[in-house]
Design an enzyme around this catalytic site. Structure first.
Site, short mmCIF file in Angstrom:
data_model
loop_
_atom_site.label_atom_id
_atom_site.label_comp_id
_atom_site.label_asym_id
_atom_site.label_seq_id
_atom_site.Cartn_x
_atom_site.Cartn_y
_atom_site.Cartn_z
N TYR A 156 0.76 -1.43 -0.37
CA TYR A 156 0.04 0.25 -0.47
C TYR A 156 0.78 1.30 -0.24
CZ TYR A 156 -4.76 2.21 1.09
OH TYR A 156 -5.75 3.37 0.89
N TYR A 172 -5.98 5.74 -6.80
CA TYR A 172 -5.75 5.70 -5.62
C TYR A 172 -7.35 5.22 -4.56
CZ TYR A 172 -6.81 7.49 -0.57
OH TYR A 172 -6.64 7.45 0.69
#
Ligand SMILES: [Zn+2]
Lengths: 395, 306
Positions: free
Chosen positions: A296, A346
């Protein structure tokens, strides 16, 4: 291994997504419906077969509206995990548990947001509130001082990490350059065909020192959905299953949302270390068994800190690991082959889970050779989660 | 109501009177201004190329520089007794427009503003105060009224301000966000307001804790008191914010995380320490500063020897 409930019993059978953009031009509910039906079509399942839904906080689409719009019939399991991007993999854990327990057969995990065009986490604005909750009181320790954005919260950890490890802004930059290199080869990425150089990273304006603009992920509109069902059923569907070999959540002592500043050592991610220990224990696997990883990448320094927490390198050694090119294509651990959230989009980490599935299927735009297992992680700085996907061959 | 202690009494006496001189439009109703307005709004009705002006253009003809202009409102003599009594805040609350007919080319508009109403004192989210309604009437040369506008303002005494507060922040710009306060953290902010830096201490095991909470993580005791910190510490980590700019902060904005010498950590801004001087490990000390009237915050300054 058998003492763990999951044990490869559930798998991701379908993935779907909308395009990733800065302005979707349609409602978040519509994005959710589009991604979900795409994921179901990928798996070869019909909406009427869906009986479970999972998402995570900061998604505005309530399960009932999603379900009636896709033409769902009987919803038997629904669950929403807190902590935004930190829950990206926890949703898959929830879905797998529901399937394993026999509560539901086809659980869809979704995330749909017009984050860029309709709100923007990076703006630093706080919603008005009428009740003084513990959560508001927590942010009250930072708001009066202007410490109000995700970038600024992370920058505090990053500065201390630099102090402890000797990492430099250029080390953060190498993460960004690598992600953009991968994204440049991904037609679905917002930054497709747009790699950057380290010099461009170093010249990008400061957002919150030590973070520069190119250390921060994009803000995107878009949606991703996953279909989770039993591995047994998945084997009879349209795609090879990405078996959920392990999945775990974690929050550690003195945890705050984004501001765990009061631990003795803030240059390490103890909640990630907790998740890592669980994954290795559940699966019987080790870092060396991962051929690629989706880490991430909301902010570059947290990629370095996660590499250490998962044991891909020793503490303080991630900057050198990255300098040696180990997270690039052809490196020891190609990271975020889709371009990550810095390069693709995102979507709060759920697009990363989809890339993990593509690596297992061999359909990534940057395929890694002989992938047996992929680690996928979720947002850090908050209570977090992660999972390991595999081919499901008996070990 | 003749009581001289009532700050609204002079205003009530002024109801029905003009609040500033009438304004006469600089130009009569004319096609170029109509064209510009219609283009900006996207209005394409052919009527507005055939001798008529859109009714909604009414305030345009006499409009002055349209920026928040507290000076203009402050200039209204009827507001001065409110200021003198500590009701120094002013906020615009409502604007209503009423159009009686369209204007025609060549007509000249005059705007007259009178005080129409003054409310009793009301408690509002901003503070306690009075609503004043100013009626703007728009006439043409014949004296015919062609439209009206009602502008309502609140003259208030901000919650935090004492009656003696300096009249410093009329129509205050957005300030620092105040920390939400509940039973778990009130002591800290009350301490800061009183100029004292307090840290929570478990009375069961003596452990200090910050941020404070209802239960001791060490011994689960719900009993606690507070101790005053020396305010001395060393820099543990820091950031320098640049973007996005959030009012009212000035950028670059250093924000520090400091190891306090009693063994706890505190986040606060730097006071008079330039960015290049910031260095992990440097000694610092807390100084409590009034950043806005009635609102204090701890800041870190260089400690002696640092
Ligand atoms: Zn205790």
């Amino acid at each position: 291994m058998s003492r763990f409930v999951l044990g490869g019993a559930a798998a991701i059978a379908g993935i779907g997504a909308t395009e990733f953009s800065k302005q979707s031009g349609r409602s978040e509910l519509r994005l959710a419906c589009e991604a979900i039906t795409a994921a179901l079509a990928d798996a070869g399942l019909r909406p009427a077969e869906v009986d479970g839904l999972c998402t995570y906080s900061l998604d505005h689409n309530i399960e009932s509206e999603v379900f009636r719009n896709i033409g769902g019939r009987e919803l038997k399991f629904f669950s929403r995990v807190h902590y935004g991007g930190g829950a990206a993999c926890a949703t898959v854990l929830q879905a797998a548990l529901a399937v394993q327990a026999g509560l539901a057969e086809v659980v869809v995990v979704y995330r749909a947001m017009n984050e860029r065009s309709e709100y923007r986490f990076g703006s630093g604005l706080m919603p008005a509130a009428h009740v003084v909750t513990a959560e508001l009181v927590q942010f009250g320790w930072y708001m009066p001082y202007g410490l109000m954005t995700p970038a600024s919260w992370v920058a505090m950890l990053a500065r201390r990490y630099m102090h402890e490890s000797g990492a430099t802004s250029a080390d953060f930059g190498r993460v960004a350059v690598t992600m953009r290199e991968h994204a440049a080869r991904n037609p679905a990425a917002w930054f497709h065909g747009k790699p950057i150089t380290l010099a461009e990273h170093q010249a990008s304006r400061p957002i919150c020192e030590p973070l520069r603009l190119l250390d921060c992920c994009q803000e995107s509109d878009g949606a991703v959905a996953l279909v989770v069902t039993s591995t047994e059923r998945a084997r009879g569907l349209r795609q090879p299953p990405a078996v959920i070999a392990a999945a775990a959540q974690g929050a550690a002592s003195d945890q705050q949302q984004m501001t765990s500043y009061y631990r003795a050592d803030i240059a390490r991610l103890t909640e990630v270390e907790l998740v890592a220990r669980q994954l290795w224990a559940q699966s019987g696997l080790a870092p060396a068994d991962m051929q690629t990883a989706v880490i991430y990448d909301h902010f570059t320094p947290l990629v370095l800190m996660q590499l250490e927490a998962y044991g891909f390198c020793d503490r303080g050694a991630a900057p050198q690991f990255v300098r040696d090119g180990q997270i690039g294509l052809g490196g020891r651990l190609p990271v975020n082959t889709h371009g990550g959230q810095l390069g693709e989009g995102y979507i709060h980490g759920l697009n990363g889970v989809a890339e993990g599935v593509r690596q297992i299927r061999g359909t990534s735009c940057n395929p890694v050779a002989a992938v047996e297992h992929v680690l996928v992680t979720a947002g850090t700085g908050v209570p977090t989660s992660a999972l390991i996907l595999g081919r499901g061959t008996r070990r | 109501m003749a009581n001289s202690a009532d700050p609204a009494a002079p205003a009530r006496a002024a109801i029905g009177h003009t609040v500033w001189p009438a304004r006469v439009a600089r130009e009569p109703v004319n096609q170029p201004m109509i064209n510009a307005w219609c283009d900006a709004i996207g209005e394409t009705n052919p009527r507005y190329r055939a001798g008529f002006a859109p009714a909604a253009m009414l305030p345009v003809w006499t409009m002055r520089k349209f920026t928040p202009d507290p000076a203009r409102v402050e200039g209204m003599a009827i507001l001065q007794p409110f200021d003198a009594a500590g009701y120094v805040g002013v906020a615009a609350t409502n604007l209503e427009q009423e159009y009686l007919r369209e204007l025609r080319l060549g007509e000249r508009v005059t705007e007259e503003a009178t005080l129409e109403a003054v409310s009793d004192e009301k408690k509002t989210a901003l503070g306690s105060g009075f609503f004043l309604t100013i009626l703007h009437e728009f006439r043409v040369d014949s004296g015919e009224v062609v439209g009206r506008m009602r502008f309502r303002i609140l003259k208030f005494r901000a919650r935090e301000m004492a009656a003696t507060a300096r009249p410093a922040v009329a129509a205050a710009p957005p300030g620092r966000l105040r920390p939400p306060v509940n039973r778990d953290n009130a002591f800290f902010w009350e301490g800061i307001a009183a100029g004292r830096l307090l840290v929570q201490r478990c009375t069961g095991c003596g452990t200090l804790r910050h941020p404070p909470g209802p239960m001791c993580p060490q011994c689960q005791s719900l009993e606690w008191d507070t101790v005053q910190s020396s305010g001395r510490g060393t820099l543990y980590s820091f950031v320098v914010a640049h973007h996005p700019p959030i009012p009212p902060f000035e950028y670059p904005l250093p924000i520090l995380l400091v190891d306090m010498e009693e063994g706890w950590r505190l986040v606060a801004n730097a006071f008079q320490i330039e960015r290049p001087a910031l260095e992990i490990g440097m000694p610092l000390a807390v100084e409590i500063v009034e950043v806005e009237p009635g609102f204090r915050l701890p800041f870190f300054v260089r400690a002696a020897g640092g």
